[in-house]
Design a protein around this motif. Sequence first.
Motif, PDB file in Angstrom:
ATOM      1  N   GLY A   1      48.632  42.644  37.856  1.00  0.00           N
ATOM      2  CA  GLY A   1      49.297  41.623  38.652  1.00  0.00           C
ATOM      3  C   GLY A   1      48.322  40.799  39.472  1.00  0.00           C
ATOM      4  N   THR A   2      48.886  40.006  40.356  1.00  0.00           N
ATOM      5  CA  THR A   2      48.087  39.152  41.228  1.00  0.00           C
ATOM      6  C   THR A   2      48.267  39.577  42.683  1.00  0.00           C
ATOM      7  N   GLN A   3      47.478  38.965  43.555  1.00  0.00           N
ATOM      8  CA  GLN A   3      47.550  39.250  44.981  1.00  0.00           C
ATOM      9  C   GLN A   3      47.275  37.968  45.754  1.00  0.00           C
ATOM     10  N   LEU A   4      47.812  37.898  46.958  1.00  0.00           N
ATOM     11  CA  LEU A   4      47.520  36.784  47.847  1.00  0.00           C
ATOM     12  C   LEU A   4      46.489  37.223  48.881  1.00  0.00           C
ATOM     13  N   LEU A   5      45.483  36.386  49.073  1.00  0.00           N
ATOM     14  CA  LEU A   5      44.409  36.668  50.013  1.00  0.00           C
ATOM     15  C   LEU A   5      44.302  35.528  51.022  1.00  0.00           C
ATOM     16  N   THR A   6      44.153  35.864  52.280  1.00  0.00           N
ATOM     17  CA  THR A   6      43.851  34.879  53.306  1.00  0.00           C
ATOM     18  C   THR A   6      42.363  34.940  53.583  1.00  0.00           C
ATOM     19  N   VAL A   7      41.665  33.834  53.371  1.00  0.00           N
ATOM     20  CA  VAL A   7      40.216  33.784  53.544  1.00  0.00           C
ATOM     21  C   VAL A   7      39.899  32.848  54.711  1.00  0.00           C
ATOM     22  N   ASP A   8      39.054  33.326  55.633  1.00  0.00           N
ATOM     23  CA  ASP A   8      38.754  32.540  56.830  1.00  0.00           C
ATOM     24  C   ASP A   8      37.366  32.926  57.342  1.00  0.00           C
ATOM     25  N   GLY A   9      37.033  32.368  58.494  1.00  0.00           N
ATOM     26  CA  GLY A   9      35.728  32.635  59.091  1.00  0.00           C
ATOM     27  C   GLY A   9      34.715  31.590  58.679  1.00  0.00           C
TER      28      GLY A   9
ATOM     29  N   VAL B   1      33.599  29.923  56.223  1.00  0.00           N
ATOM     30  CA  VAL B   1      33.858  29.414  54.874  1.00  0.00           C
ATOM     31  C   VAL B   1      34.147  27.914  54.954  1.00  0.00           C
ATOM     32  N   GLN B   2      33.813  27.211  53.894  1.00  0.00           N
ATOM     33  CA  GLN B   2      34.066  25.775  53.846  1.00  0.00           C
ATOM     34  C   GLN B   2      35.522  25.462  53.545  1.00  0.00           C
ATOM     35  N   ARG B   3      36.185  26.357  52.780  1.00  0.00           N
ATOM     36  CA  ARG B   3      37.559  26.112  52.375  1.00  0.00           C
ATOM     37  C   ARG B   3      38.438  27.315  52.735  1.00  0.00           C
ATOM     38  N   PRO B   4      38.811  27.433  54.000  1.00  0.00           N
ATOM     39  CA  PRO B   4      39.700  28.540  54.384  1.00  0.00           C
ATOM     40  C   PRO B   4      41.100  28.307  53.847  1.00  0.00           C
ATOM     41  N   GLY B   5      41.863  29.371  53.703  1.00  0.00           N
ATOM     42  CA  GLY B   5      43.240  29.230  53.253  1.00  0.00           C
ATOM     43  C   GLY B   5      43.724  30.447  52.504  1.00  0.00           C
ATOM     44  N   VAL B   6      44.806  30.283  51.764  1.00  0.00           N
ATOM     45  CA  VAL B   6      45.420  31.360  50.994  1.00  0.00           C
ATOM     46  C   VAL B   6      45.112  31.154  49.518  1.00  0.00           C
ATOM     47  N   ILE B   7      44.651  32.225  48.862  1.00  0.00           N
ATOM     48  CA  ILE B   7      44.277  32.169  47.455  1.00  0.00           C
ATOM     49  C   ILE B   7      45.055  33.236  46.695  1.00  0.00           C
ATOM     50  N   GLU B   8      45.621  32.873  45.547  1.00  0.00           N
ATOM     51  CA  GLU B   8      46.202  33.861  44.646  1.00  0.00           C
ATOM     52  C   GLU B   8      45.171  34.201  43.581  1.00  0.00           C
ATOM     53  N   THR B   9      44.895  35.493  43.416  1.00  0.00           N
ATOM     54  CA  THR B   9      43.904  35.937  42.442  1.00  0.00           C
ATOM     55  C   THR B   9      44.450  37.120  41.644  1.00  0.00           C
ATOM     56  N   PRO B  10      43.896  37.389  40.472  1.00  0.00           N
ATOM     57  CA  PRO B  10      44.214  38.650  39.800  1.00  0.00           C
ATOM     58  C   PRO B  10      43.725  39.818  40.652  1.00  0.00           C
ATOM     59  N   ILE B  11      44.443  40.926  40.660  1.00  0.00           N
ATOM     60  CA  ILE B  11      43.953  42.124  41.341  1.00  0.00           C
ATOM     61  C   ILE B  11      42.700  42.607  40.622  1.00  0.00           C
ATOM     62  N   GLY B  12      41.679  42.964  41.396  1.00  0.00           N
ATOM     63  CA  GLY B  12      40.424  43.404  40.814  1.00  0.00           C
ATOM     64  C   GLY B  12      39.392  42.308  40.670  1.00  0.00           C
ATOM     65  N   VAL B  13      39.688  41.106  41.174  1.00  0.00           N
ATOM     66  CA  VAL B  13      38.709  40.028  41.123  1.00  0.00           C
ATOM     67  C   VAL B  13      37.530  40.409  42.021  1.00  0.00           C
ATOM     68  N   PRO B  14      36.300  40.076  41.637  1.00  0.00           N
ATOM     69  CA  PRO B  14      35.159  40.396  42.488  1.00  0.00           C
ATOM     70  C   PRO B  14      35.226  39.641  43.821  1.00  0.00           C
ATOM     71  N   LEU B  15      34.922  40.345  44.894  1.00  0.00           N
ATOM     72  CA  LEU B  15      34.884  39.703  46.201  1.00  0.00           C
ATOM     73  C   LEU B  15      33.908  38.541  46.208  1.00  0.00           C
ATOM     74  N   GLU B  16      32.796  38.703  45.519  1.00  0.00           N
ATOM     75  CA  GLU B  16      31.783  37.649  45.487  1.00  0.00           C
ATOM     76  C   GLU B  16      32.338  36.360  44.884  1.00  0.00           C
ATOM     77  N   ALA B  17      33.212  36.475  43.868  1.00  0.00           N
ATOM     78  CA  ALA B  17      33.807  35.290  43.252  1.00  0.00           C
ATOM     79  C   ALA B  17      34.711  34.568  44.249  1.00  0.00           C
ATOM     80  N   VAL B  18      35.489  35.319  45.020  1.00  0.00           N
ATOM     81  CA  VAL B  18      36.356  34.717  46.033  1.00  0.00           C
ATOM     82  C   VAL B  18      35.533  34.033  47.113  1.00  0.00           C
ATOM     83  N   MET B  19      34.436  34.656  47.509  1.00  0.00           N
ATOM     84  CA  MET B  19      33.571  34.058  48.526  1.00  0.00           C
ATOM     85  C   MET B  19      32.949  32.753  48.030  1.00  0.00           C
TER      86      MET B  19
END
Length: 406
Positions: free
Chosen positions: A226-234, A236-254
């Motif tokens: 499945g997928t998951q919703l992530l709130t990314v902040d701090g 970062v140039q593009r803060p917000g909510v991202i939907e990703t597959p579960i198990g996506v590398p943290l580095e890719a999200v960053m």
Amino acid sequence: MTMLQASRVDLRVIGEPRLLSGLDHGRADRHRHLSTHGAQPDLTRADYTKLAEAVGLRGRGGAAFPVALKLADLPAKGIEAVVVNGSESEPVSRKDRLLLTLAPHLVLDGATGLARALGAPHVLIAVHDAEAAMSIREALMERDDGLAIEVRDTPGRFVAGEARAVLSVLEGGLAVPPGRRVLPTRKGYHRRPTFLSNVETFAQLAVLARLGSKRFSSTGLISEPGTQLLTVDGAVQRPGVIETPIGVPLEAVMQFSGAAAGPVLLGGYHGRWLPHSGGVVLKRPDVSSGIILALGTDSCPLGEVHRVSQWLASQSAGQCGPCVFGLAALVDDFDRLVKGDPSGWHDAERHLGLVPGRGACAHPDGSARFLASALEVFGEDVRLHLSSGSCGRHVKGVLPVPRGAW
């Protein structure tokens, strides 16, 4: 990896959108919701249990409890209510509010479909955000679910989002967790069996009901599809909510968010620090709250942590010593540590061993986990502060803290 970006700067997708599907142009009314997702299937309790078990669906709040086990813990009859916990009081998180505001029908489909399957006569939606509450109320005017559905306003304080605190508010009490730790499935709303989970969990149930376990499992991990919703902040140039597959590398999200290099906080202010984003995949329970904060390298880490510790102490429910006195002591410890006083470091280590496991709710434990993780990851900064009184960096306020909170 396919990367899509919606028209809203705070709403993005890595891979195939599911929860965020059809939201490129803003809020989905009933018509657009149905044209995007199709009609809501009418499933039985056994159907929901089988589907949740097949995909290993976990709750998308802090506990990440398996949904199938929660359903199994409910009695066969006499279930009082289904409660949607929309009291997203963590100051960083935006995912549940985004769903309530932009995809209210998806959340309502999950809640009402499950309520009918369980034979629960009431659906209660606890919300502390005014815009989200208005969106849900407008959505209810577009539907006829044949259930008693109420939207209840709740306070925005941190501990007010805890499940037992939400139930207390719904019953007219204070927004604090009671000392007794009884599962809502046993004694929930009006002390009767209740299914309670957070907003994203119900949206995921609505998607799972439509896709079935096989299609739902076409993305994500084998162990947790499945997928998951992530709130990314701090930082970062593009803060917000991202939907990703579960198990996506943290580095890719960053990288996708334009994050600065440096330490990362997983799980919000009850979470844990990582020295960097490499080698980590995002799955439950490590990222149960769906919050990712990049610190960068320009701000003083211990000073940032001290600011958050002050806010955490201000959010105490005032019910037990570990929360009232323990968190206040830790604020003082970190204040002295930041100023280079060795006694601050020694006292912090001692107090962090005394706080966990003794509180009336999870707030002291989560706060202690956040602070203990900081001392471990920022060990070099601790040495610099103790030897020189500073790490050479100013506190820039990278970690969001509500104004006027302390």
